[in-house]
Structures are given as C-alpha cells and as structure tokens.
Design a protein around this motif. Structure first.
Motif, PDB file in Angstrom:
ATOM      1  N   HIS A  33       0.827  -1.275   0.173  1.00 32.30           N
ATOM      2  CA  HIS A  33       0.017  -0.153   0.093  1.00 32.30           C
ATOM      3  C   HIS A  33       0.942   1.220   0.045  1.00 32.30           C
ATOM      4  N   GLU A  34       0.386   2.468  -0.011  1.00 37.43           N
ATOM      5  CA  GLU A  34       1.050   3.727  -0.372  1.00 37.43           C
ATOM      6  C   GLU A  34       1.871   4.271   0.972  1.00 37.43           C
ATOM      7  N   VAL A  35       1.480   3.613   2.110  1.00 34.05           N
ATOM      8  CA  VAL A  35       2.254   4.156   3.270  1.00 34.05           C
ATOM      9  C   VAL A  35       3.547   3.653   3.528  1.00 34.05           C
ATOM     10  N   SER A  36       3.731   2.224   3.306  1.00 30.30           N
ATOM     11  CA  SER A  36       4.776   1.682   3.899  1.00 30.30           C
ATOM     12  C   SER A  36       5.856   1.428   2.895  1.00 30.30           C
ATOM     13  N   THR A  37       5.484   1.454   1.739  1.00 34.57           N
ATOM     14  CA  THR A  37       6.601   1.064   0.860  1.00 34.57           C
ATOM     15  C   THR A  37       7.545   2.251  -0.005  1.00 34.57           C
ATOM     16  N   PRO A  38       7.226   3.397   0.152  1.00 30.77           N
ATOM     17  CA  PRO A  38       7.943   4.434  -0.511  1.00 30.77           C
ATOM     18  C   PRO A  38       9.699   4.341  -0.364  1.00 30.77           C
ATOM     19  N   GLN A  39      10.168   3.726   0.920  1.00 31.33           N
ATOM     20  CA  GLN A  39      11.415   3.471   1.301  1.00 31.33           C
ATOM     21  C   GLN A  39      11.722   2.167   0.619  1.00 31.33           C
ATOM     22  N   SER A  40      10.994   1.200   0.476  1.00 30.42           N
ATOM     23  CA  SER A  40      11.309  -0.178  -0.231  1.00 30.42           C
ATOM     24  C   SER A  40      11.607   0.138  -1.554  1.00 30.42           C
TER      25      SER A  40
END
Length: 459
Positions: A33-40
């Motif tokens: 989802h949009e909150v936990s993946t930007p860093q990934s």
C-alpha cells in the motif's frame, strides 16, 4: 512426526536455516500500500535491483485515500503524493496495481481474500501489522517493516525467527448478537496485549468452525492486538466454498490439486502446542473497551473499573471517564463502521439489521465505510446503503478511514467514537481523540442511542 498447522506452514516454506534463531522463508504473496512502501522502492532503485516475481505482488492505496471522492482530485497534497508515487513505482517495476477508481480498490486486507489472492498454505506478508487477517485461510500471514518489503520484492524470501505455538480453544454456543469481534476482545482482555508475544495463535473449537470466513478474518485480524504476529484457522469446507470461483482462485484441475493440499493443512492429533488457553463462549456478551489499549475492556456488569492503579487512572483520565460509572452515562460524538476488522459485507449486514426504521441520535456523526468497492457494490445491490442513509449515516467510498488518522477522516480533539476498528491507542483516530472498540452491532446501537449501549441479549 506430528505437527501443528503453524509448523506445517513454516516447514513447507523453509529455504534454509541460517542459525538456530534465523530461517530464510520463501514468500508467496506480498501486498503493498501507499504508506509503507516508498522506502522499499527507493532502496530497490538505489541498489539497482529488480522485483524478482512482480506478479506475486499486488498493490492498492487504502490508508490515506479520501472516502468522499466522487471523481474529484485528492485535495490532501501528502495523500495525493503518496498515491501517485505508489502508482509510478508499480508501473516502473511492473507490479500489478489496483487503481483508485476500480471496483476492486479497497483496504488491502479486504481485497486480498475477496479477489482470491489469499489462499490456504501460502506465506503472505505486507507492510501492515494486520496482515494476520489472512491467517483465517490457513495461511502463514504476518506484517513486516518497510525494509523487509524491499527484501521480499527483490528476493522473494525473508529472514525470520520461528514462533512458539499457542492454541486458543473455544467451547460452548455463541449467544445472539455475539460476534467474532467480541471473542477477540474477550481473549485480549483475558491475556493482555502482550499475552501472545512470541507465539503464533491457532484458533480452534466448534464456535470457530461455525464462524463465517468474515468472522474468522476478524478474529485473526485482532490476533496482533494480543501480541501475536500470526493468527490461524485451519481451512475447511467453509474456507473452500468462500474461495471457489473467485477471480484469482485455482480453476478446474488446479482446483482439485489445490483442494487435496489444502485439506492436509490442519494440526495433527498428537501435535504439541507450547501454550494452550481455553475459553467458553456461553457467557460472553458483546464487548466494548473503556481505555487506551484493546485489553482494557468493560466488565460484564457494565460499569467502569475503580481506578485502583495508575494505568487505569491514566486511561480513564485520557478518555474523560469517571471510575465506577456506567458506560451508558457517556455520550458519543461519532460512530464508525468499517476498517480491515469490520468493513466486510457481513459486518454491514449486521449493523444494518439493527437500525431498520430508526435514526442516528442528534449530534452524532455516523460513518459507514465499506472495506472495498466490491463490498460497497454488493451492499448497494442489497439496499443496505439506503438503510444507512435513511437512518442518518454517511455512506462513504472504500478506505481505512477513521481507523487511523492518515486521511481526511479524523476525530476532533476530545471527541468520543464508537468504532469497529482494531486499536484504541491515544490519538489513533485523531489528536486527543477517544476510541471505544466494539462490534458493528454495538456501533450501530451506540449511533442510534447517542451513547454506548450495553447489550446482554440482543435480538
């Protein structure tokens, strides 16, 4: 050698043992989802890595999406940026993405099962603690961190420590109006929010096998609130019937092969659990929390505790409640029916059944937020939306909504909410907000009455 369901799932996904405390597991399904993946995604780009098996991933925006949309642009710049970044990252790495305007969009832990993406025997991960929900299908499902999301995408594997096993065995007969949410809150009240730390919980007993898949998902969803990362229910005919015919479920000969495997996913008769807890459901009544932790549940006599510890005194002070008072004395400002815990069609049906020809109390803002576009569509087909709207509820589009203050749905400071979500932490629904956890039936009753209602023998 006899094995528990957890041990069977674990052992079938071991790539190799790194040490006595570290095992490399193969991961079958990754939800994003949009909150936990930007860093990934940023880590993948920095290290010039590809996603190993894009089609084992599925992405959807849910946490920060507005639940009043009507085709308009997202007003919140942060939410708009998060969703746009998820879309572009998925396009860059060829990961399947469910757009915001699709009927299939919704809360990640709702859309996975209803699309037939969560299946028995799988390992399932997501950058969200309530991934335990998918264990209702006999899958080893747990939440992971942002860096781990990147690891899974790049390698299809994850380093994990094996949990101990806990059996929670329910006996007796559920009373009218008592739901899976009430079973979960009763368990958490009994063992505390740390009672299952280090354990994988398997729920067993006739009351569990009698539950629908929606009920089982609610129960496994709340396992994390007892301290466990994993909740499990062995798959059975109810599971198979739920899965059959869904969009991504096995078909024809593959279905026959899958069934053969799935039917073996149960704890062996002689298997040993590291810990066992027994609970009778005969005397369980609809539950409600009074404090700022899910284990701070109201005693069955409907009165608040005396405040004889600092912990309880602090909780009551934050919640604006007096020791020994009856819950019915405290008015609510909001009621929320939705979330990955209670935003499925069964939950909406249960709530709607309580409010026929009745109306939300004056001064109460009541929201119904379907867990997905498909849930919303089914509810509208059944006329549930009209029941809610006629009763004064707001009928919204899918999203995490008031479960977590990451979108436009936030409680004002000091306001009190009867909520079907999963956490009542300080500020969870907005700065200085006050949250009471309960079932859809209880939330509907509170919205109508204007205060928390103790229901001992619901119709």
């Amino acid at each position: 050698m006899s094995k528990t369901l957890y041990e069977k799932l674990w052992d079938s996904h071991v790539v190799c043992d790194i040490s006595t405390d570290a095992t490399l597991l193969y991961i079958d399904r990754h939800y994003l989802h949009e909150v936990s993946t930007p860093q990934s995604f940023e880590a993948l780009k920095t290290d010039e890595l590809n996603v190993r098996r894009p089609k084992t991933n599925i992405a959807v925006a849910d946490h920060s999406v507005p639940t009043i949309r009507n085709g308009r642009p997202i007003a919140d710049p942060q939410a708009a940026a998060q969703i746009a970044l998820l879309e572009s990252n998925c396009e860059h790495f060829s990961i399947p993405y469910i757009p915001l305007d699709s009927d299939e969009q919704g809360i990640v832990h709702v859309i996975g099962p209803e699309l037939g993406l969560s299946l028995p025997g799988m390992t399932i991960v997501c950058g969200d603690s309530h991934t335990s929900t998918h264990g209702a299908f006999g899958a080893l499902a747990f939440g992971i961190g942002a860096s781990e999301c990147g690891t899974v995408m790049a390698t299809q594997c994850l380093l994990q420590k094996k949990s101990k096993t806990m059996r929670v065995h329910f006996t007796g007969q559920l009373q009218n109006g008592v739901s899976a949410k009430d079973l979960a809150l009763t368990l958490i009240k009994k063992i505390g929010t740390a009672g299952a730390v280090g354990y994988a919980i398997e729920f067993t007993g006739q009351p569990i096998t009698n539950l629908s898949m929606e009920g089982r998902m609610t129960l496994c969803n709340m396992a994390i609130e007892a301290g466990s990362r994993t909740g499990l229910v062995a798959p059975d005919d109810i599971t198979f019937e739920y899965i059959k015919g869904r969009q991504n479920a096995p078909k024809e000969i593959d279905w026959k092969h899958a069934l053969k495997l799935w039917k073996s996913l149960k704890t062996d008769t002689e298997a040993h659990y590291d810990k066992e807890i027994q609970l009778s459901v005969d005397e369980i009544i609809p539950q409600v929390t009074y404090g700022t932790r899910p284990d701070q549940g109201l005693p069955d006599d409907g009165h608040l505790p005396s405040g004889n510890t600092n912990e309880i005194r602090d909780a009551l002070s934050y919640m604006g409640l007096e020791p020994n008072a009856a819950f019915s004395d405290f008015k609510i400002d909001y009621a929320f029916i939705g979330s990955c815990t209670n935003g499925r069609i069964e939950d909406l049906r249960a709530a709607a059944s309580q409010i026929q020809n009745r109306h939300v109390a004056e001064g109460v803002i009541a929201l119904v937020v379907p867990g997905s576009g498909l849930v919303k569509k089914q509810a509208e087909k059944e006329g549930l939306d009209k029941v809610f709207i006629d009763a004064g509820f707001e009928w919204r589009s899918p999203g995490c909504s008031l479960c977590v203050a990451m979108n436009n749905d936030r409680l004002p400071p000091g306001s009190r909410c009867a909520s079907t979500s999963n956490r009542n932490f300080e500020g969870r629904q907005g700065a200085m907000s006050r949250t009471h956890l309960l079932s859809p039936i209880m939330a509907a009753e509170a919205a109508i009455a204007g205060h928390i209602v103790q229901i001992k023998n619901p119709n």
